[in-house]
Scaffold this active site. Structure first.
Site, PDB file in Angstrom:
ATOM      1  N   TYR A   1      19.538  43.441  -3.969  1.00  0.00           N
ATOM      2  CA  TYR A   1      20.609  43.864  -3.063  1.00  0.00           C
ATOM      3  C   TYR A   1      20.035  44.230  -1.699  1.00  0.00           C
ATOM      4  CZ  TYR A   1      23.619  44.596  -7.206  1.00  0.00           C
ATOM      5  OH  TYR A   1      24.360  44.446  -8.345  1.00  0.00           O
TER       6      TYR A   1
ATOM      7  N   TYR B   1      24.517  44.544 -15.180  1.00  0.00           N
ATOM      8  CA  TYR B   1      25.736  44.784 -14.401  1.00  0.00           C
ATOM      9  C   TYR B   1      26.529  43.486 -14.209  1.00  0.00           C
ATOM     10  CZ  TYR B   1      28.754  45.689 -10.408  1.00  0.00           C
ATOM     11  OH  TYR B   1      29.836  45.759  -9.582  1.00  0.00           O
ATOM     12  N   LYS B   2      25.829  42.405 -13.955  1.00  0.00           N
ATOM     13  CA  LYS B   2      26.514  41.131 -13.734  1.00  0.00           C
ATOM     14  C   LYS B   2      26.957  40.491 -15.050  1.00  0.00           C
ATOM     15  CE  LYS B   2      23.999  40.254  -9.391  1.00  0.00           C
ATOM     16  NZ  LYS B   2      25.031  39.994  -8.377  1.00  0.00           N
TER      17      LYS B   2
ATOM     18  N   ARG C   1      29.002  37.808   4.412  1.00  0.00           N
ATOM     19  CA  ARG C   1      27.847  37.920   3.527  1.00  0.00           C
ATOM     20  C   ARG C   1      28.159  37.159   2.246  1.00  0.00           C
ATOM     21  NH1 ARG C   1      28.451  41.904  -0.680  1.00  0.00           N
ATOM     22  NH2 ARG C   1      26.201  42.061  -0.896  1.00  0.00           N
TER      23      ARG C   1
ATOM     24  N   GLU D   1      30.483  34.368  -4.075  1.00  0.00           N
ATOM     25  CA  GLU D   1      31.559  34.856  -3.221  1.00  0.00           C
ATOM     26  C   GLU D   1      31.120  34.812  -1.767  1.00  0.00           C
ATOM     27  OE1 GLU D   1      33.333  38.126  -6.418  1.00  0.00           O
ATOM     28  OE2 GLU D   1      32.169  38.812  -4.704  1.00  0.00           O
TER      29      GLU D   1
ATOM     30  N   ASN E   1      27.797  37.154  -2.072  1.00  0.00           N
ATOM     31  CA  ASN E   1      27.485  37.875  -3.288  1.00  0.00           C
ATOM     32  C   ASN E   1      27.597  36.864  -4.431  1.00  0.00           C
ATOM     33  OD1 ASN E   1      26.910  40.290  -4.771  1.00  0.00           O
ATOM     34  ND2 ASN E   1      29.012  40.185  -5.536  1.00  0.00           N
TER      35      ASN E   1
ATOM     36  N   HIS F   1      32.693  51.264  -4.947  1.00  0.00           N
ATOM     37  CA  HIS F   1      31.371  50.719  -5.237  1.00  0.00           C
ATOM     38  C   HIS F   1      30.607  51.552  -6.272  1.00  0.00           C
ATOM     39  CE1 HIS F   1      31.387  48.257  -1.350  1.00  0.00           C
ATOM     40  NE2 HIS F   1      31.110  47.389  -2.310  1.00  0.00           N
TER      41      HIS F   1
HETATM   42  C1  HEM Z   1      34.925  46.477   2.862  1.00  0.00           C
HETATM   43  C2  HEM Z   1      34.708  45.479   2.143  1.00  0.00           C
HETATM   44  C3  HEM Z   1      34.207  45.506   0.724  1.00  0.00           C
HETATM   45  C4  HEM Z   1      34.961  45.576  -0.409  1.00  0.00           C
HETATM   46  C5  HEM Z   1      36.486  45.682  -0.481  1.00  0.00           C
HETATM   47  C6  HEM Z   1      34.052  45.530  -1.519  1.00  0.00           C
HETATM   48  C7  HEM Z   1      34.440  45.592  -2.843  1.00  0.00           C
HETATM   49  C8  HEM Z   1      33.593  45.552  -3.924  1.00  0.00           C
HETATM   50  C9  HEM Z   1      33.998  45.693  -5.297  1.00  0.00           C
HETATM   51  C10 HEM Z   1      35.435  45.957  -5.765  1.00  0.00           C
HETATM   52  C11 HEM Z   1      32.902  45.572  -6.076  1.00  0.00           C
HETATM   53  C12 HEM Z   1      32.867  45.651  -7.603  1.00  0.00           C
HETATM   54  C13 HEM Z   1      32.487  47.054  -8.043  1.00  0.00           C
HETATM   55  C14 HEM Z   1      32.707  47.280  -9.551  1.00  0.00           C
HETATM   56  O1  HEM Z   1      31.783  46.996 -10.344  1.00  0.00           O
HETATM   57  O2  HEM Z   1      33.785  47.735  -9.946  1.00  0.00           O
HETATM   58  C15 HEM Z   1      31.783  45.341  -5.183  1.00  0.00           C
HETATM   59  C16 HEM Z   1      30.476  45.122  -5.581  1.00  0.00           C
HETATM   60  C17 HEM Z   1      29.419  45.070  -4.707  1.00  0.00           C
HETATM   61  N1  HEM Z   1      29.461  45.219  -3.330  1.00  0.00           N
HETATM   62 FE1  HEM Z   1      31.090  45.375  -2.191  1.00  0.00          FE
HETATM   63  N2  HEM Z   1      32.771  45.437  -1.056  1.00  0.00           N
HETATM   64  C18 HEM Z   1      32.817  45.420   0.313  1.00  0.00           C
HETATM   65  C19 HEM Z   1      31.754  45.337   1.175  1.00  0.00           C
HETATM   66  C20 HEM Z   1      30.453  45.294   0.795  1.00  0.00           C
HETATM   67  C21 HEM Z   1      29.354  45.217   1.710  1.00  0.00           C
HETATM   68  C22 HEM Z   1      29.443  45.154   3.224  1.00  0.00           C
HETATM   69  C23 HEM Z   1      28.236  45.184   0.975  1.00  0.00           C
HETATM   70  C24 HEM Z   1      26.866  45.072   1.584  1.00  0.00           C
HETATM   71  C25 HEM Z   1      25.769  45.350   1.110  1.00  0.00           C
HETATM   72  C26 HEM Z   1      28.640  45.237  -0.435  1.00  0.00           C
HETATM   73  C27 HEM Z   1      27.799  45.217  -1.525  1.00  0.00           C
HETATM   74  C28 HEM Z   1      28.191  45.122  -2.850  1.00  0.00           C
HETATM   75  C29 HEM Z   1      27.276  44.889  -3.945  1.00  0.00           C
HETATM   76  C30 HEM Z   1      25.766  44.725  -3.843  1.00  0.00           C
HETATM   77  C31 HEM Z   1      28.039  44.841  -5.116  1.00  0.00           C
HETATM   78  C32 HEM Z   1      27.553  44.520  -6.531  1.00  0.00           C
HETATM   79  C33 HEM Z   1      27.806  43.059  -6.739  1.00  0.00           C
HETATM   80  C34 HEM Z   1      27.093  42.379  -7.887  1.00  0.00           C
HETATM   81  O3  HEM Z   1      25.942  42.686  -8.217  1.00  0.00           O
HETATM   82  O4  HEM Z   1      27.679  41.432  -8.453  1.00  0.00           O
HETATM   83  N3  HEM Z   1      29.994  45.314  -0.494  1.00  0.00           N
HETATM   84  N4  HEM Z   1      32.223  45.346  -3.884  1.00  0.00           N
END
Ligand code: HEM
Lengths: 200, 355
Positions: B37, B316-317, B223, B265, B225, B193
């Site tokens: 990350y 987690y994934k 970005r 994504e 993901n 988050h």
């Molecule tokens: C404002 C916009 C954003 C929204 C609405 C959003 C929403 C989410 C949601 C709903 C999750 C899933 C969490 C769960 O397990 O329930 C997630 C995961 C995550 N988000 Fe965001 N996010 C946003 C922006 C960002 C940004 C800017 C970063 C930058 C580093 C980020 C990094 C991550 C990471 C690293 C994960 C874990 C994903 C994975 O390993 O599959 N997010 N986000």
């Protein structure tokens, strides 16, 4: 009674403090079960509070109501369940004004629902204190059927609406005032681990 | 070019397929042979011609079928699309952003004609030709956010900005990687988050939020993901996890190339003009393992990334149990040769597989 120390957790999980008597024109105290002890403790800190206090208490089988009455709050109400008391709580919150102090204490389910009512009423969070007392049971939402199961004491547990076996997550929604429950045997149907008491 | 829209499904018989064109332009998320990350954000100002980064809202061969899948999800569960009462203006902002962008970027597919507040929107692929009054909800069949996101690929979170935080106060979420809008609606950036491992401790979310709060109108960011999905299932929701979870156990060494999908994504961030809200489109792209390894560089790299991914992330994934089988498959496409930097496949210059 010693207080339960919740383990460190994720950022959506609420944390609770210890109630302190604060100066204020009016004091609204909402409690269930052993939460009564935290209110009695407030009374010990500042007996003068009670002349301006409204206590809303849900005994849940405890017999501490008599002792709350005995500290002579200006207003006292006892209700059978949070649900039954909910409209009264909303009505009282609607009428609160600047300078009101709010004290929530007892189970997480009680504090969560009362906190939600406070947020809906636009009460600033700086005017609200919380203290956990008594059971560590949780109010859980089933992510599948959306039904709420109150007072969950084990992990996993059975959804009281759809019957699925759910595991207890720490992810918490303040809007729902509930933790999230997710099917535990989706990838291995029928393989449901033995129920364990929470935090054991 | 004109896009040939596929007739395909993302459920039941899973007839979803990527054409060679879609495979070539797939947004492979790894720019090096390992992954962790990070605050991986950049300006969203186009990209190589034909790539998924080129347009503000990419439209591809899956458009029509994805919109059909979304309609089915919503018919089963209307809670996948919600908007708190104060978010209606942001919904109109979003409708405008998408209509203007798509009609400018794809003039052969979409048209927008505006005379004052009277707008005519033509969506040719979906056979829609509607005239409505901008900012008058009674003139549309749905709220503005729902109306336009039923016609746009990808999920959408609309974030209210207040108290130096972002609040998930509206969204259309039907192609999510296992999180619930209905549960998360109303949460702030740190709360929704909360379940993510390691990133909080690394300070990633604090820095990311600071970046997002400062995004200006007309200067969007993006970005990538990624995660893993067995079968090309778009709706991997927690709501339906008790139904689809079992599919994760159907992988075999024989079917893994076809069944196991990398799910990427493309996330972007746009400031909205009237509401000052931020919109966060999350566009999901799926690709089967057997199609990834057609590019030697991607095959080598995916093997190394999955092999070395920290256990917390694989858990987690949701693919920790299947990782050994994935590695058995992927290792056949890793000959140990070095890979060129960057995400693109470089098929003309990278050496063929040496095994
Ligand atoms: C404002 C916009 C954003 C929204 C609405 C959003 C929403 C989410 C949601 C709903 C999750 C899933 C969490 C769960 O397990 O329930 C997630 C995961 C995550 N988000 Fe965001 N996010 C946003 C922006 C960002 C940004 C800017 C970063 C930058 C580093 C980020 C990094 C991550 C990471 C690293 C994960 C874990 C994903 C994975 O390993 O599959 N997010 N986000």
């Amino acid at each position: 009674m010693s207080k339960f120390q919740f383990p460190e957790s994720i950022k959506s999980r609420p944390v609770y403090g210890t109630l302190k008597a604060r100066p204020g024109k009016y004091h609204l105290m909402i409690a269930d079960a052993e939460g009564a002890e935290a209110i009695l403790h407030l009374h010990e800190q500042d007996a003068g509070l009670m002349a301006k206090a409204h206590i809303i208490y849900i005994p849940k089988g405890s017999n501490l109501g008599e002792r709350l009455r005995a500290i002579r709050p200006a207003q006292y109400y006892e209700g059978p369940t949070y649900e039954a008391a909910a409209s009264r709580i909303e009505r009282v919150l609607e009428a609160t004004h600047m300078g009101t102090q709010i004290y929530l204490t007892g189970t997480e389910g009680l504090m969560g629902q009362a906190m939600r009512a406070c947020m809906n009423a636009g009460i600033p969070h700086t005017a609200i204190q919380t203290e956990h007392r008594g059971s560590v049971a949780r109010r859980m939402q089933c992510v599948h059927c959306k039904g709420i199961t109150e007072d969950v004491e084990t992990d996993p547990f059975e959804c009281s609406h759809c019957g699925l076996n759910l595991f207890v997550r720490d992810h918490y929604s303040r809007r729902l005032a509930a933790f999230q429950g997710v099917c535990i045997d989706a990838e291995d149907p029928g393989n449901v681990p033995e129920k364990v008491e929470l935090y054991k | 070019m004109t896009i040939q829209f596929n007739k395909e499904t993302f459920r039941d018989d899973y007839s979803f397929k990527n054409s060679d064109w879609a495979i070539q332009r797939f947004p492979f998320p790894f720019h090096e042979d390992s992954y962790m990350y990070s605050v991986n954000m950049e300006q969203h100002r186009g990209g190589p011609a034909g790539s998924v980064y080129e347009k503000r809202f990419d439209v591809d061969e899956h458009y029509i079928s994805e919109m059909e899948d979304r309609a089915m999800v919503l018919a089963d569960d209307p809670l996948r699309c919600q908007s708190l009462p104060h978010m209606t203006l942001a919904g109109w902002d979003l409708l405008e952003l998408i209509m203007v962008s798509k009609s400018e970027d794809y003039p052969d597919l979409f048209e927008l004609h505006r005379e004052g507040d009277i707008w005519r929107w033509i969506n040719k692929p979906m056979g829609i030709d509607d005239t409505f009054t901008f900012l008058d909800e009674t003139t549309l069949p749905y709220g503005p956010m729902e109306y336009i996101t039923r016609q746009t690929q990808g999920d959408f979170c609309v974030l209210d900005q207040r108290d130096d935080n972002l609040w998930m106060d509206a969204g259309m979420v039907t192609t999510q990687a296992d999180w619930s809008l209905d549960f998360d609606i109303g949460m702030n950036f740190f709360e929704w988050h909360a379940p993510v491992p390691l990133a909080h401790e690394k300070g990633i979310f604090k820095r990311a939020l600071k970046f997002l709060l400062n995004i200006q109108q007309g200067a969007p960011a993006r970005r990538l993901n990624w995660t893993m999905t067995v079968n090309p299932l778009l709706d991997t929701s927690p709501e339906n996890y008790h139904k689809w979870g079992i599919q994760k156990t159907t992988l075999t060494p024989e079917n893994i190339g076809a069944k196991q999908h990398l799910r990427v994504e493309l996330q972007s961030f746009f400031r909205l003009p009237r509401s000052n809200a931020l919109v966060f489109p999350i566009r999901c792209y799926l690709i089967a393992f057997q199609d990834i390894v057609k590019s030697p560089k991607w095959g080598r790299r995916l093997h190394r990334v999955i092999r070395d991914l920290p256990e917390e992330l694989a858990t987690y994934k949701g693919f920790i149990d299947n990782r050994p089988m994935m590695l058995d498959f992927l290792s056949k496409y890793d000959d140990g040769l070095p890979t060129s930097p960057g995400v693109f496949p470089d098929n003309e210059t990278e050496p063929a597989l040496q095994k």
